[in-house]
Design a protein around this motif. Structure first.
Motif, PDB file in Angstrom:
ATOM      1  N   ASP A   1      75.655  33.547  52.888  1.00 19.77           N
ATOM      2  CA  ASP A   1      76.054  34.399  51.768  1.00 19.77           C
ATOM      3  C   ASP A   1      75.261  34.083  50.501  1.00 19.77           C
ATOM      4  N   SER A   2      74.043  33.581  50.663  1.00 21.40           N
ATOM      5  CA  SER A   2      73.234  33.200  49.506  1.00 21.40           C
ATOM      6  C   SER A   2      72.944  34.411  48.624  1.00 21.40           C
ATOM      7  N   LYS A   3      73.040  34.207  47.315  1.00 24.35           N
ATOM      8  CA  LYS A   3      72.755  35.261  46.344  1.00 24.35           C
ATOM      9  C   LYS A   3      71.399  35.001  45.699  1.00 24.35           C
ATOM     10  N   ALA A   4      70.835  36.066  45.140  1.00 25.70           N
ATOM     11  CA  ALA A   4      69.527  35.950  44.507  1.00 25.70           C
ATOM     12  C   ALA A   4      69.585  34.967  43.345  1.00 25.70           C
ATOM     13  N   THR A   5      68.545  34.162  43.227  1.00 31.38           N
ATOM     14  CA  THR A   5      68.461  33.211  42.117  1.00 31.38           C
ATOM     15  C   THR A   5      68.210  33.963  40.821  1.00 31.38           C
ATOM     16  N   ILE A   6      68.932  33.601  39.786  1.00 32.39           N
ATOM     17  CA  ILE A   6      68.751  34.211  38.472  1.00 32.39           C
ATOM     18  C   ILE A   6      68.003  33.217  37.590  1.00 32.39           C
ATOM     19  N   GLY A   7      66.796  33.583  37.175  1.00 29.59           N
ATOM     20  CA  GLY A   7      66.022  32.675  36.335  1.00 29.59           C
ATOM     21  C   GLY A   7      65.479  31.517  37.155  1.00 29.59           C
ATOM     22  N   VAL A   8      65.877  30.294  36.782  1.00 28.89           N
ATOM     23  CA  VAL A   8      65.350  29.105  37.441  1.00 28.89           C
ATOM     24  C   VAL A   8      66.465  28.103  37.681  1.00 28.89           C
ATOM     25  N   GLU A   9      66.470  27.494  38.862  1.00 30.34           N
ATOM     26  CA  GLU A   9      67.384  26.404  39.177  1.00 30.34           C
ATOM     27  C   GLU A   9      66.558  25.261  39.743  1.00 30.34           C
ATOM     28  N   PHE A  10      67.101  24.041  39.678  1.00 33.50           N
ATOM     29  CA  PHE A  10      66.380  22.954  40.334  1.00 33.50           C
ATOM     30  C   PHE A  10      67.346  21.964  40.951  1.00 33.50           C
ATOM     31  N   GLN A  11      66.851  21.269  41.977  1.00 35.49           N
ATOM     32  CA  GLN A  11      67.596  20.205  42.634  1.00 35.49           C
ATOM     33  C   GLN A  11      66.643  19.043  42.862  1.00 35.49           C
ATOM     34  N   THR A  12      67.219  17.892  43.140  1.00 34.01           N
ATOM     35  CA  THR A  12      66.388  16.706  43.316  1.00 34.01           C
ATOM     36  C   THR A  12      66.701  16.010  44.631  1.00 34.01           C
ATOM     37  N   LYS A  13      65.730  15.256  45.103  1.00 32.50           N
ATOM     38  CA  LYS A  13      65.918  14.395  46.255  1.00 32.50           C
ATOM     39  C   LYS A  13      64.993  13.202  46.090  1.00 32.50           C
ATOM     40  N   THR A  14      65.500  12.027  46.443  1.00 33.44           N
ATOM     41  CA  THR A  14      64.744  10.790  46.274  1.00 33.44           C
ATOM     42  C   THR A  14      64.283  10.273  47.629  1.00 33.44           C
ATOM     43  N   LEU A  15      63.048   9.821  47.686  1.00 34.70           N
ATOM     44  CA  LEU A  15      62.502   9.284  48.919  1.00 34.70           C
ATOM     45  C   LEU A  15      61.565   8.121  48.624  1.00 34.70           C
ATOM     46  N   LEU A  16      61.249   7.385  49.667  1.00 40.72           N
ATOM     47  CA  LEU A  16      60.384   6.218  49.543  1.00 40.72           C
ATOM     48  C   LEU A  16      59.038   6.537  50.180  1.00 40.72           C
ATOM     49  N   ILE A  17      57.975   6.393  49.406  1.00 37.48           N
ATOM     50  CA  ILE A  17      56.616   6.597  49.901  1.00 37.48           C
ATOM     51  C   ILE A  17      55.805   5.350  49.574  1.00 37.48           C
ATOM     52  N   ASN A  18      55.332   4.671  50.606  1.00 29.95           N
ATOM     53  CA  ASN A  18      54.532   3.455  50.419  1.00 29.95           C
ATOM     54  C   ASN A  18      55.205   2.456  49.475  1.00 29.95           C
ATOM     55  N   ASP A  19      56.496   2.228  49.710  1.00 30.59           N
ATOM     56  CA  ASP A  19      57.287   1.272  48.927  1.00 30.59           C
ATOM     57  C   ASP A  19      57.488   1.688  47.476  1.00 30.59           C
ATOM     58  N   LYS A  20      57.182   2.922  47.150  1.00 29.45           N
ATOM     59  CA  LYS A  20      57.441   3.444  45.812  1.00 29.45           C
ATOM     60  C   LYS A  20      58.561   4.473  45.904  1.00 29.45           C
ATOM     61  N   THR A  21      59.484   4.411  44.948  1.00 26.20           N
ATOM     62  CA  THR A  21      60.595   5.349  44.942  1.00 26.20           C
ATOM     63  C   THR A  21      60.201   6.608  44.172  1.00 26.20           C
ATOM     64  N   VAL A  22      60.222   7.727  44.866  1.00 24.15           N
ATOM     65  CA  VAL A  22      59.786   8.998  44.299  1.00 24.15           C
ATOM     66  C   VAL A  22      60.965   9.956  44.224  1.00 24.15           C
ATOM     67  N   LYS A  23      61.184  10.536  43.057  1.00 23.26           N
ATOM     68  CA  LYS A  23      62.207  11.576  42.919  1.00 23.26           C
ATOM     69  C   LYS A  23      61.496  12.921  42.868  1.00 23.26           C
ATOM     70  N   ALA A  24      61.774  13.732  43.866  1.00 20.77           N
ATOM     71  CA  ALA A  24      61.242  15.088  43.891  1.00 20.77           C
ATOM     72  C   ALA A  24      62.186  15.990  43.115  1.00 20.77           C
ATOM     73  N   GLN A  25      61.657  16.633  42.097  1.00 20.55           N
ATOM     74  CA  GLN A  25      62.448  17.584  41.321  1.00 20.55           C
ATOM     75  C   GLN A  25      61.907  18.974  41.640  1.00 20.55           C
ATOM     76  N   ILE A  26      62.677  19.735  42.408  1.00 19.99           N
ATOM     77  CA  ILE A  26      62.181  20.981  42.975  1.00 19.99           C
ATOM     78  C   ILE A  26      62.821  22.174  42.261  1.00 19.99           C
ATOM     79  N   TRP A  27      61.970  23.004  41.697  1.00 17.90           N
ATOM     80  CA  TRP A  27      62.398  24.160  40.912  1.00 17.90           C
ATOM     81  C   TRP A  27      62.334  25.418  41.764  1.00 17.90           C
ATOM     82  N   ASP A  28      63.423  26.139  41.779  1.00 21.42           N
ATOM     83  CA  ASP A  28      63.551  27.370  42.548  1.00 21.42           C
ATOM     84  C   ASP A  28      63.459  28.535  41.581  1.00 21.42           C
TER      85      ASP A  28
END
Length: 221
Positions: free
Chosen positions: A43-70
């Protein structure tokens, strides 16, 4: 190897801003929901403007927070969302494999992205909804040819079935990290959006002209 954290995370070493762009209803929000929360809504509705979510992961022992804008795909929001390309170090160009028009618009979206974003941004072409193979209107070969011509990474995904979704995002993030780690970069307070907790290093991606051509990723073949 990337390991994903839950709701808690250690000190953030890097914050990478990634934008999702493409026509409306190609599944950008569903891709983000599947990657960030492992959710899918019929039941997803169309995005209005801009939204973002984050996810954190480990790459080569570095902690990276991905901030993803929709970003909303509707034409009337494009003038608004263009400002959000700035500061992005990665982009996902998303089309629907069952809608030829959404793929034909990729060249225009790519032009807009390259106009507003850093010239060295990591870009991945995403053919979404590959679970609907019987309705396919965009041959995988057409997308591969476009990706190779424009020097983009490419993968087909299904947000519904979770096919290649984590792989697509993690591959893009690894490319961003690897490009960033090649040079000693100037560290600034990376704080995109309104959340004061999102702090890290603002990354300027080095020139990728010497990188190998686009990598290919299939879906249901």
């Amino acid at each position: 190897m990337s390991n994903f954290y839950g709701d808690f995370s250690p000190k953030i070493d890097y914050v990478f801003k990634i934008v999702l762009i493409g026509d409306s209803a190609v599944g950008k929000s569903q891709l983000l929901a599947r990657f960030a929360r492992n959710e899918f809504s019929l039941d997803s509705k169309a995005t209005i403007g801009v939204e973002f979510q984050t996810k954190t992961l480990l790459i080569n022992d570095k902690t990276v927070k991905a901030q993803i804008w929709d970003t909303a795909g509707q034409e009337r929001y494009r003038a608004v969302t263009s400002a959000y390309y700035r500061g992005a170090v990665g982009a996902m160009l998303v089309y629907d494999i069952t809608k030829r028009q959404s793929f034909d618009h990729m060249a225009r979206w790519l032009e807009e992205l390259r106009t507003h974003a850093d010239k060295n941004i990591v870009i991945m072409l995403i053919g979404n909804k590959c679970d609907l193979g019987s309705l396919r209107a965009v041959p995988t070969e057409d997308a591969q040819e476009f990706a190779e011509r424009e020097n983009l990474y490419f993968m087909e995904t299904s947000a519904l079935e979770a096919t290649n979704v984590e792989s697509a995002f993690s591959s893009a993030l690894k490319e961003i990290y690897q490009a960033a780690s090649k040079k000693s970069l100037t560290a600034n307070g990376g704080n995109y959006g309104n959340s004061s907790s999102l702090k890290g290093t603002t990354i300027v991606i080095p020139n990728r002209d010497s990188d190998p051509p686009a990598k290919k990723g299939g879906c249901c073949s």
